[in-house]
Design a protein around this motif. Structure first.
Motif, PDB file in Angstrom:
ATOM      1  N   ALA A   1       0.821  -1.209   0.000  1.00 22.56           N
ATOM      2  CA  ALA A   1       0.000   0.000   0.000  1.00 22.56           C
ATOM      3  C   ALA A   1       0.855   1.258   0.000  1.00 22.56           C
ATOM      4  CB  ALA A   1      -0.920  -0.005   1.213  1.00 22.56           C
ATOM      5  N   LEU A   2       2.046   1.188   0.558  1.00 21.23           N
ATOM      6  CA  LEU A   2       2.909   2.368   0.679  1.00 21.23           C
ATOM      7  C   LEU A   2       3.832   2.558  -0.519  1.00 21.23           C
ATOM      8  CD1 LEU A   2       3.925   2.045   4.444  1.00 21.23           C
ATOM      9  CD2 LEU A   2       2.139   3.489   3.444  1.00 21.23           C
ATOM     10  N   ARG A   3       4.039   1.519  -1.291  1.00 24.44           N
ATOM     11  CA  ARG A   3       4.975   1.606  -2.417  1.00 24.44           C
ATOM     12  C   ARG A   3       4.467   2.561  -3.489  1.00 24.44           C
ATOM     13  NH1 ARG A   3       6.757  -4.626  -2.334  1.00 24.44           N
ATOM     14  NH2 ARG A   3       8.877  -4.334  -1.616  1.00 24.44           N
ATOM     15  N   GLY A   4       5.349   3.443  -3.937  1.00 21.85           N
ATOM     16  CA  GLY A   4       5.050   4.317  -5.062  1.00 21.85           C
ATOM     17  C   GLY A   4       4.186   5.513  -4.741  1.00 21.85           C
ATOM     18  N   ARG A   5       3.832   5.728  -3.488  1.00 18.33           N
ATOM     19  CA  ARG A   5       2.982   6.868  -3.128  1.00 18.33           C
ATOM     20  C   ARG A   5       3.796   8.149  -3.030  1.00 18.33           C
ATOM     21  NH1 ARG A   5      -2.138   6.077  -1.328  1.00 18.33           N
ATOM     22  NH2 ARG A   5      -2.052   8.136  -0.395  1.00 18.33           N
ATOM     23  N   ARG A   6       3.164   9.265  -3.433  1.00 19.57           N
ATOM     24  CA  ARG A   6       3.794  10.581  -3.299  1.00 19.57           C
ATOM     25  C   ARG A   6       3.358  11.280  -2.019  1.00 19.57           C
ATOM     26  NH1 ARG A   6       3.066  13.149  -9.388  1.00 19.57           N
ATOM     27  NH2 ARG A   6       4.612  11.829 -10.458  1.00 19.57           N
ATOM     28  N   THR A   7       2.189  10.896  -1.526  1.00 18.39           N
ATOM     29  CA  THR A   7       1.672  11.513  -0.306  1.00 18.39           C
ATOM     30  C   THR A   7       1.511  10.453   0.775  1.00 18.39           C
ATOM     31  OG1 THR A   7      -0.614  11.207  -1.068  1.00 18.39           O
ATOM     32  CG2 THR A   7       0.446  13.303  -1.595  1.00 18.39           C
ATOM     33  N   ALA A   8       1.516  10.899   2.002  1.00 20.15           N
ATOM     34  CA  ALA A   8       1.410   9.967   3.129  1.00 20.15           C
ATOM     35  C   ALA A   8       0.044   9.288   3.135  1.00 20.15           C
ATOM     36  CB  ALA A   8       1.639  10.717   4.434  1.00 20.15           C
ATOM     37  N   LEU A   9       0.048   8.019   3.474  1.00 21.42           N
ATOM     38  CA  LEU A   9      -1.190   7.247   3.588  1.00 21.42           C
ATOM     39  C   LEU A   9      -1.615   7.219   5.046  1.00 21.42           C
ATOM     40  CD1 LEU A   9      -3.321   5.371   2.312  1.00 21.42           C
ATOM     41  CD2 LEU A   9      -1.753   3.471   2.696  1.00 21.42           C
ATOM     42  N   PRO A  10      -2.787   7.763   5.370  1.00 23.07           N
ATOM     43  CA  PRO A  10      -3.243   7.783   6.767  1.00 23.07           C
ATOM     44  C   PRO A  10      -3.447   6.371   7.310  1.00 23.07           C
ATOM     45  CG  PRO A  10      -4.522   9.310   5.415  1.00 23.07           C
ATOM     46  CD  PRO A  10      -3.726   8.461   4.476  1.00 23.07           C
TER      47      PRO A  10
ATOM     48  N   LEU B   1       6.726   5.128   2.123  1.00 23.25           N
ATOM     49  CA  LEU B   1       7.893   4.270   1.962  1.00 23.25           C
ATOM     50  C   LEU B   1       8.999   5.147   1.378  1.00 23.25           C
ATOM     51  CD1 LEU B   1       8.456   1.261   2.479  1.00 23.25           C
ATOM     52  CD2 LEU B   1       8.049   0.852   0.063  1.00 23.25           C
ATOM     53  N   ARG B   2      10.161   5.088   1.968  1.00 26.00           N
ATOM     54  CA  ARG B   2      11.261   5.958   1.565  1.00 26.00           C
ATOM     55  C   ARG B   2      11.504   5.883   0.061  1.00 26.00           C
ATOM     56  NH1 ARG B   2      15.989   4.281   4.781  1.00 26.00           N
ATOM     57  NH2 ARG B   2      14.630   4.996   6.465  1.00 26.00           N
ATOM     58  N   LYS B   3      11.783   7.031  -0.550  1.00 26.95           N
ATOM     59  CA  LYS B   3      12.021   7.128  -1.980  1.00 26.95           C
ATOM     60  C   LYS B   3      13.125   6.164  -2.404  1.00 26.95           C
ATOM     61  CE  LYS B   3      12.722  10.525  -5.641  1.00 26.95           C
ATOM     62  NZ  LYS B   3      12.986  11.950  -5.952  1.00 26.95           N
TER      63      LYS B   3
ATOM     64  N   PRO C   1      11.976   0.575   5.208  1.00 24.72           N
ATOM     65  CA  PRO C   1      12.165   2.035   5.256  1.00 24.72           C
ATOM     66  C   PRO C   1      10.862   2.830   5.196  1.00 24.72           C
ATOM     67  CG  PRO C   1      12.660   1.229   3.071  1.00 24.72           C
ATOM     68  CD  PRO C   1      12.392   0.005   3.914  1.00 24.72           C
ATOM     69  N   ILE C   2      10.056   2.719   6.250  1.00 23.36           N
ATOM     70  CA  ILE C   2       8.795   3.456   6.322  1.00 23.36           C
ATOM     71  C   ILE C   2       9.018   4.733   7.118  1.00 23.36           C
ATOM     72  CG2 ILE C   2       6.418   3.423   7.182  1.00 23.36           C
ATOM     73  CD1 ILE C   2       6.422   0.395   6.819  1.00 23.36           C
ATOM     74  N   GLU C   3       8.578   5.846   6.547  1.00 21.84           N
ATOM     75  CA  GLU C   3       8.689   7.141   7.224  1.00 21.84           C
ATOM     76  C   GLU C   3       7.302   7.633   7.599  1.00 21.84           C
ATOM     77  OE1 GLU C   3      10.683   9.475   4.301  1.00 21.84           O
ATOM     78  OE2 GLU C   3      12.667   8.696   4.810  1.00 21.84           O
ATOM     79  N   GLY C   4       7.227   8.452   8.648  1.00 19.13           N
ATOM     80  CA  GLY C   4       5.956   8.993   9.094  1.00 19.13           C
ATOM     81  C   GLY C   4       5.656   8.564  10.514  1.00 19.13           C
ATOM     82  N   GLU C   5       4.469   8.916  10.970  1.00 18.08           N
ATOM     83  CA  GLU C   5       4.088   8.598  12.341  1.00 18.08           C
ATOM     84  C   GLU C   5       2.581   8.577  12.480  1.00 18.08           C
ATOM     85  OE1 GLU C   5       4.584  12.114  15.073  1.00 18.08           O
ATOM     86  OE2 GLU C   5       5.850  12.777  13.401  1.00 18.08           O
ATOM     87  N   ALA C   6       2.119   8.049  13.604  1.00 19.71           N
ATOM     88  CA  ALA C   6       0.696   7.980  13.895  1.00 19.71           C
ATOM     89  C   ALA C   6       0.093   9.377  13.886  1.00 19.71           C
ATOM     90  CB  ALA C   6       0.476   7.320  15.254  1.00 19.71           C
ATOM     91  N   GLY C   7      -1.069   9.516  13.256  1.00 20.09           N
ATOM     92  CA  GLY C   7      -1.743  10.799  13.201  1.00 20.09           C
ATOM     93  C   GLY C   7      -1.345  11.637  12.001  1.00 20.09           C
ATOM     94  N   VAL C   8      -0.256  11.276  11.336  1.00 18.00           N
ATOM     95  CA  VAL C   8       0.215  12.022  10.171  1.00 18.00           C
ATOM     96  C   VAL C   8       0.057  11.190   8.902  1.00 18.00           C
ATOM     97  CG1 VAL C   8       2.201  13.139   9.080  1.00 18.00           C
ATOM     98  CG2 VAL C   8       1.852  13.340  11.561  1.00 18.00           C
ATOM     99  N   GLY C   9       0.527   9.962   8.960  1.00 17.38           N
ATOM    100  CA  GLY C   9       0.487   9.085   7.805  1.00 17.38           C
ATOM    101  C   GLY C   9       1.850   8.476   7.552  1.00 17.38           C
TER     102      GLY C   9
END
Length: 229
Positions: A13-22, A61-63, A50-58
């Protein structure tokens, strides 16, 4: 859903995304709690994903962690998206969740251009308000068909007359406003179609039925074709 499958879906679900996934979007798709998503993501991060982000933000996956896009034509992709929307609107809960998970996987590995195209599709399938019992019947009967299990129906015909039927379920069909169950009826000794909205109660038996050339799905289809002529 097994935890290993859930972790696999989160990564896709995180692969290839440009914006954070909630996290809430992940939780709804996977049919789990937010706490479970937070815990799974934290475990993946600790294991080196390599997952970036946090709870409440989204989460992102690192570029550089992408995999090649699937080779879909725009029209093929839209067909998949529209088909998924129909399944989510009109099928049972099990197939709805599976369709959502499948679309999540597809979108996760699409090129940005194709993902945007899929999100722009304007063909929708609004839920016409199916009663929860009908969706539950779809799930139960789907299992019965897959496992060749006899089903006992408390059924009411178009006049409201009730009867108990012991059937061998063969297929489910959606007619744009109503679901029907195609089956061999042991009471009538013939093929019958039962509307799901007229089923009062559906009970799966432990008894299994064997394949029989006179009562199987192929025979049912021949009977339906003959009746339509």
């Amino acid at each position: 859903m097994r935890r290993a499958d859930r972790l696999f879906l989160i990564i896709h679900a995180l692969r290839g995304r440009r914006t954070a996934l909630p996290a809430r979007g992940l939780a709804e798709t996977l049919a789990v709690s937010l706490r479970t998503v937070y815990r799974d993501v934290a475990d993946l991060q600790r294991s080196g994903v390599p997952i970036e982000g946090e709870a409440g933000v989204g989460y992102l996956l690192r570029k550089g962690s992408d995999i090649p896009p699937l080779m879909f034509q725009p029209e093929e992709l839209e067909a998949l998206v529209v088909g998924t929307r129909f399944v989510q609107a009109f099928a049972g809960e099990r197939l709805s969740r599976a369709a959502g998970a499948a679309l999540l996987k597809i979108n996760a590995v699409l090129s940005p251009e194709l993902r945007e195209r899929s999100e722009r599709s304007r063909v929708f399938a609004p839920d016409f308000g199916q009663h929860a019992a009908i969706k539950a019947h779809i799930d139960e009967i789907h299992v019965a068909i897959a496992e060749a299990r006899v089903v006992v129906l408390d059924y009411a015909d178009e006049k409201g007359s009730a009867s108990m039927r012991e059937i061998q379920p063969l297929c489910l069909a959606f007619w744009g406003g109503a679901w029907t169950l195609g089956a061999w009826c042991r009471l009538r000794r013939d093929f019958r179609n039962f509307r799901l909205d007229r089923i009062r109660q559906c009970t799966l038996s432990a008894q299994k039925f064997a394949e029989d050339a006179a009562t199987d799905f192929r025979a049912y289809m021949r009977a339906m074709e003959s009746a339509s002529r």
